[in-house]
Design a protein around this motif. Structure first.
Motif, PDB file in Angstrom:
ATOM      1  N   ALA A 112       0.813  -1.217   0.000  1.00  0.00           N
ATOM      2  CA  ALA A 112       0.000   0.000   0.000  1.00  0.00           C
ATOM      3  C   ALA A 112       0.846   1.266   0.000  1.00  0.00           C
ATOM      4  CB  ALA A 112      -0.911  -0.002   1.227  1.00  0.00           C
ATOM      5  N   PHE A 113       2.056   1.182   0.536  1.00  0.00           N
ATOM      6  CA  PHE A 113       2.919   2.354   0.667  1.00  0.00           C
ATOM      7  C   PHE A 113       3.204   2.958  -0.704  1.00  0.00           C
ATOM      8  CE2 PHE A 113       7.406   3.977   1.474  1.00  0.00           C
ATOM      9  CZ  PHE A 113       7.009   5.108   2.158  1.00  0.00           C
ATOM     10  N   ARG A 114       3.058   4.257  -0.816  1.00  0.00           N
ATOM     11  CA  ARG A 114       3.253   5.022  -2.036  1.00  0.00           C
ATOM     12  C   ARG A 114       2.263   4.625  -3.136  1.00  0.00           C
ATOM     13  NH1 ARG A 114       9.881   5.151  -1.520  1.00  0.00           N
ATOM     14  NH2 ARG A 114       9.921   6.874  -0.026  1.00  0.00           N
ATOM     15  N   SER A 115       1.096   4.172  -2.721  1.00  0.00           N
ATOM     16  CA  SER A 115      -0.015   3.954  -3.645  1.00  0.00           C
ATOM     17  C   SER A 115      -1.093   4.985  -3.331  1.00  0.00           C
ATOM     18  CB  SER A 115      -0.580   2.543  -3.478  1.00  0.00           C
ATOM     19  OG  SER A 115      -1.247   2.420  -2.227  1.00  0.00           O
ATOM     20  N   ASP A 116      -2.096   5.071  -4.193  1.00  0.00           N
ATOM     21  CA  ASP A 116      -3.217   5.951  -3.888  1.00  0.00           C
ATOM     22  C   ASP A 116      -3.991   5.362  -2.710  1.00  0.00           C
ATOM     23  OD1 ASP A 116      -2.622   7.654  -5.971  1.00  0.00           O
ATOM     24  OD2 ASP A 116      -3.887   6.563  -7.402  1.00  0.00           O
ATOM     25  N   MET A 117      -4.265   6.172  -1.713  1.00  0.00           N
ATOM     26  CA  MET A 117      -5.019   5.683  -0.566  1.00  0.00           C
ATOM     27  C   MET A 117      -5.880   6.792   0.016  1.00  0.00           C
ATOM     28  SD  MET A 117      -2.204   5.347   2.549  1.00  0.00           S
ATOM     29  CE  MET A 117      -0.919   4.548   1.587  1.00  0.00           C
ATOM     30  N   SER A 118      -6.989   6.381   0.602  1.00  0.00           N
ATOM     31  CA  SER A 118      -7.877   7.324   1.275  1.00  0.00           C
ATOM     32  C   SER A 118      -7.378   7.559   2.691  1.00  0.00           C
ATOM     33  CB  SER A 118      -9.304   6.781   1.312  1.00  0.00           C
ATOM     34  OG  SER A 118      -9.806   6.634  -0.004  1.00  0.00           O
ATOM     35  N   ARG A 162      -8.346  13.158  15.619  1.00  0.00           N
ATOM     36  CA  ARG A 162      -8.488  14.372  16.425  1.00  0.00           C
ATOM     37  C   ARG A 162      -8.691  15.606  15.552  1.00  0.00           C
ATOM     38  NH1 ARG A 162      -3.882  14.367  20.406  1.00  0.00           N
ATOM     39  NH2 ARG A 162      -2.665  14.634  18.496  1.00  0.00           N
ATOM     40  N   ASP A 163      -7.901  15.732  14.479  1.00  0.00           N
ATOM     41  CA  ASP A 163      -8.006  16.855  13.564  1.00  0.00           C
ATOM     42  C   ASP A 163      -7.254  16.475  12.292  1.00  0.00           C
ATOM     43  OD1 ASP A 163      -5.228  17.238  14.102  1.00  0.00           O
ATOM     44  OD2 ASP A 163      -5.680  18.633  15.727  1.00  0.00           O
ATOM     45  N   VAL A 164      -7.069  17.441  11.378  1.00  0.00           N
ATOM     46  CA  VAL A 164      -6.436  17.128  10.094  1.00  0.00           C
ATOM     47  C   VAL A 164      -4.964  16.755  10.245  1.00  0.00           C
ATOM     48  CG1 VAL A 164      -8.022  18.557   8.758  1.00  0.00           C
ATOM     49  CG2 VAL A 164      -5.904  19.573   9.647  1.00  0.00           C
ATOM     50  N   HIS A 165      -4.382  17.009  11.426  1.00  0.00           N
ATOM     51  CA  HIS A 165      -2.996  16.634  11.669  1.00  0.00           C
ATOM     52  C   HIS A 165      -2.868  15.192  12.155  1.00  0.00           C
ATOM     53  CE1 HIS A 165      -2.048  20.920  11.344  1.00  0.00           C
ATOM     54  NE2 HIS A 165      -3.047  21.150  12.181  1.00  0.00           N
ATOM     55  N   ASP A 166      -3.995  14.548  12.446  1.00  0.00           N
ATOM     56  CA  ASP A 166      -4.006  13.212  13.055  1.00  0.00           C
ATOM     57  C   ASP A 166      -4.727  12.268  12.098  1.00  0.00           C
ATOM     58  OD1 ASP A 166      -3.829  11.102  14.778  1.00  0.00           O
ATOM     59  OD2 ASP A 166      -5.176  11.910  16.304  1.00  0.00           O
ATOM     60  N   VAL A 167      -3.970  11.619  11.213  1.00  0.00           N
ATOM     61  CA  VAL A 167      -4.568  10.856  10.127  1.00  0.00           C
ATOM     62  C   VAL A 167      -4.600   9.367  10.441  1.00  0.00           C
ATOM     63  CG1 VAL A 167      -3.787  12.574   8.462  1.00  0.00           C
ATOM     64  CG2 VAL A 167      -2.399  10.525   8.855  1.00  0.00           C
ATOM     65  N   VAL A 168      -5.509   8.674   9.743  1.00  0.00           N
ATOM     66  CA  VAL A 168      -5.605   7.224   9.851  1.00  0.00           C
ATOM     67  C   VAL A 168      -6.035   6.687   8.489  1.00  0.00           C
ATOM     68  CG1 VAL A 168      -8.018   7.227  10.607  1.00  0.00           C
ATOM     69  CG2 VAL A 168      -6.526   5.311  11.229  1.00  0.00           C
ATOM     70  N   THR A 169      -5.650   5.461   8.175  1.00  0.00           N
ATOM     71  CA  THR A 169      -6.026   4.832   6.914  1.00  0.00           C
ATOM     72  C   THR A 169      -6.633   3.460   7.186  1.00  0.00           C
ATOM     73  OG1 THR A 169      -3.968   3.589   6.521  1.00  0.00           O
ATOM     74  CG2 THR A 169      -3.980   5.930   5.885  1.00  0.00           C
ATOM     75  N   ILE A 170      -7.245   2.881   6.171  1.00  0.00           N
ATOM     76  CA  ILE A 170      -7.766   1.516   6.312  1.00  0.00           C
ATOM     77  C   ILE A 170      -6.640   0.540   6.579  1.00  0.00           C
ATOM     78  CG2 ILE A 170      -9.809   1.947   4.904  1.00  0.00           C
ATOM     79  CD1 ILE A 170      -8.361   0.473   2.612  1.00  0.00           C
ATOM     80  N   HIS A 171      -5.435   0.902   6.186  1.00  0.00           N
ATOM     81  CA  HIS A 171      -4.295  -0.003   6.358  1.00  0.00           C
ATOM     82  C   HIS A 171      -3.882  -0.099   7.818  1.00  0.00           C
ATOM     83  CE1 HIS A 171      -4.234   0.068   2.042  1.00  0.00           C
ATOM     84  NE2 HIS A 171      -4.107   1.385   2.055  1.00  0.00           N
ATOM     85  N   ASP A 172      -4.045   0.990   8.586  1.00  0.00           N
ATOM     86  CA  ASP A 172      -3.804   0.923  10.034  1.00  0.00           C
ATOM     87  C   ASP A 172      -4.705  -0.139  10.661  1.00  0.00           C
ATOM     88  OD1 ASP A 172      -2.322   3.792  11.019  1.00  0.00           O
ATOM     89  OD2 ASP A 172      -3.384   3.886   9.114  1.00  0.00           O
ATOM     90  N   ARG A 173      -5.972  -0.078  10.336  1.00  0.00           N
ATOM     91  CA  ARG A 173      -6.936  -0.986  10.958  1.00  0.00           C
ATOM     92  C   ARG A 173      -6.700  -2.432  10.531  1.00  0.00           C
ATOM     93  NH1 ARG A 173     -10.188   3.536   9.077  1.00  0.00           N
ATOM     94  NH2 ARG A 173     -10.678   4.906  10.836  1.00  0.00           N
ATOM     95  N   ALA A 174      -6.421  -2.644   9.250  1.00  0.00           N
ATOM     96  CA  ALA A 174      -6.189  -4.002   8.763  1.00  0.00           C
ATOM     97  C   ALA A 174      -4.931  -4.593   9.377  1.00  0.00           C
ATOM     98  CB  ALA A 174      -6.091  -3.995   7.239  1.00  0.00           C
ATOM     99  N   ALA A 175      -3.873  -3.777   9.486  1.00  0.00           N
ATOM    100  CA  ALA A 175      -2.623  -4.269  10.065  1.00  0.00           C
ATOM    101  C   ALA A 175      -2.815  -4.617  11.533  1.00  0.00           C
ATOM    102  CB  ALA A 175      -1.517  -3.226   9.904  1.00  0.00           C
ATOM    103  N   GLU A 176      -3.569  -3.784  12.271  1.00  0.00           N
ATOM    104  CA  GLU A 176      -3.798  -4.087  13.681  1.00  0.00           C
ATOM    105  C   GLU A 176      -4.562  -5.396  13.838  1.00  0.00           C
ATOM    106  OE1 GLU A 176      -6.098  -1.973  17.338  1.00  0.00           O
ATOM    107  OE2 GLU A 176      -4.420  -0.852  16.428  1.00  0.00           O
ATOM    108  N   ALA A 177      -5.530  -5.640  12.970  1.00  0.00           N
ATOM    109  CA  ALA A 177      -6.285  -6.893  13.049  1.00  0.00           C
ATOM    110  C   ALA A 177      -5.378  -8.089  12.775  1.00  0.00           C
ATOM    111  CB  ALA A 177      -7.440  -6.861  12.054  1.00  0.00           C
ATOM    112  N   THR A 178      -4.498  -7.980  11.798  1.00  0.00           N
ATOM    113  CA  THR A 178      -3.555  -9.064  11.495  1.00  0.00           C
ATOM    114  C   THR A 178      -2.642  -9.331  12.682  1.00  0.00           C
ATOM    115  OG1 THR A 178      -3.576  -8.601   9.120  1.00  0.00           O
ATOM    116  CG2 THR A 178      -1.643  -9.749   9.992  1.00  0.00           C
ATOM    117  N   ILE A 179      -2.070  -8.268  13.222  1.00  0.00           N
ATOM    118  CA  ILE A 179      -1.136  -8.393  14.348  1.00  0.00           C
ATOM    119  C   ILE A 179      -1.834  -8.983  15.564  1.00  0.00           C
ATOM    120  CG2 ILE A 179       0.242  -7.057  16.000  1.00  0.00           C
ATOM    121  CD1 ILE A 179       0.754  -5.078  13.603  1.00  0.00           C
ATOM    122  N   ALA A 180      -3.014  -8.466  15.887  1.00  0.00           N
ATOM    123  CA  ALA A 180      -3.736  -8.940  17.068  1.00  0.00           C
ATOM    124  C   ALA A 180      -4.088 -10.414  16.952  1.00  0.00           C
ATOM    125  CB  ALA A 180      -4.998  -8.105  17.279  1.00  0.00           C
TER     126      ALA A 180
END
Length: 278
Positions: A30-36, A41-59
């Motif tokens: 996913a890195f350096r691909s188009d992503m949403s 908290r605000d525009v300085h605090d971002v999250v992607t679907i990849h954060d959530r998917a990676a956490e599920a895999t790790i957990a």
């Protein structure tokens, strides 16, 4: 109630390494691909679907490998209480990850009865695995030792000051930045606190610092740094706390560091704010 014997710290470290490596291929794809990108908290605090998917895999891998353990993750919060808790940041440095900047990592700490006993910080782009059980710290399997010197000859890694720091500290944030600029040989705002701690642990930088952190930002990196001979000094509203994962503000330095002035300055600023609800 079924009880499960706790694996050794080295077994926990090895399990965390496996979990981090298992999550890495999807993140690298996913890195350096188009992503949403979404915002917390605000525009300085971002999250992607990849954060959530990676956490599920790790957990999933961690809980399969250590039955009865629970998760404290940046994206999903706490899954309950148990003697063995995993503290996870699936992508520390999401803003860098989302923009294609190669300074982000996976951070996993194993906390047993309130004490961190193993930690892993994995940089998938550079393929650097920083890890420690209760004995020595390693990078890519080789022993590592932190090292630091006086501030005027030191490189300080930070993610400071961000907008949130300015909101917390007001003009004090800019005063501290000016002091750092005058005092340190180099300072860099990098965007990943966990990777900063790992780089100090490896002796690649001298010190790092941060304000208003979370357990998943520091638990693994602080443990690795301490096993590499470094020192983590954490505060909560100006009061020093013994456990890194319970601190909010901190200075961390390599072995032999001379950063007392920065520690005292940070303690004073830490005492000027208090977490919401306290």
């Amino acid at each position: 109630m079924t009880t499960h014997p706790s694996p050794s710290p080295d077994d926990l470290r090895a399990l965390a390494e496996r979990a981090a490596r298992s999550a890495a291929p999807a993140l690298l794809a996913a890195f350096r691909s188009d992503m949403s990108v979404s915002f917390k908290r605000d525009v300085h605090d971002v999250v992607t679907i990849h954060d959530r998917a990676a956490e599920a895999t790790i957990a999933g891998i961690l809980q399969d490998g250590a039955p009865g353990s629970v998760i404290l993750g940046e994206e999903t919060g706490s899954s309950g209480d148990a003697p063995l808790r995993w503290i996870i940041d699936p992508i520390d440095g999401t803003a860098n990850f989302a923009r294609g900047l190669a300074y982000w990592c996976i951070s996993i700490a194993a906390e047993l009865d309130g004490e961190v006993v193993a930690g892993v910080v994995f940089d998938p782009v550079a393929d650097n695995m920083f890890s420690a059980g209760m004995e020595h710290a390693h990078v890519n399997g080789a022993p590592m030792r932190s090292a630091s010197g006086p501030a005027e000859l030191s490189t300080l890694l930070t993610s400071f000051p961000g907008q949130h720091d300015v909101d917390l500290l007001g003009e004090g944030a800019f005063d501290l930045l000016a002091e750092i600029t005058r005092t340190y040989q180099h300072h860099h705002s990098t965007g990943s606190g966990a990777l900063n701690l790992a780089h100090v642990a490896a002796g690649w930088a001298d010190a790092t610092m941060g304000f208003d952190t979370h357990p998943w930002d520091v638990a693994a990196g602080a443990h690795i740094l301490e096993r590499a001979g470094g020192t983590y000094t954490g505060f909560r509203s100006g009061v020093e706390v013994a456990r890194a994962q319970e601190s909010l503000d901190y200075v961390a330095e390599g072995a032999g560091g001379e950063h007392g002035v920065l520690i005292r300055r940070l303690r004073a600023l830490s005492g000027q704010w208090m977490p919401a609800g306290q």
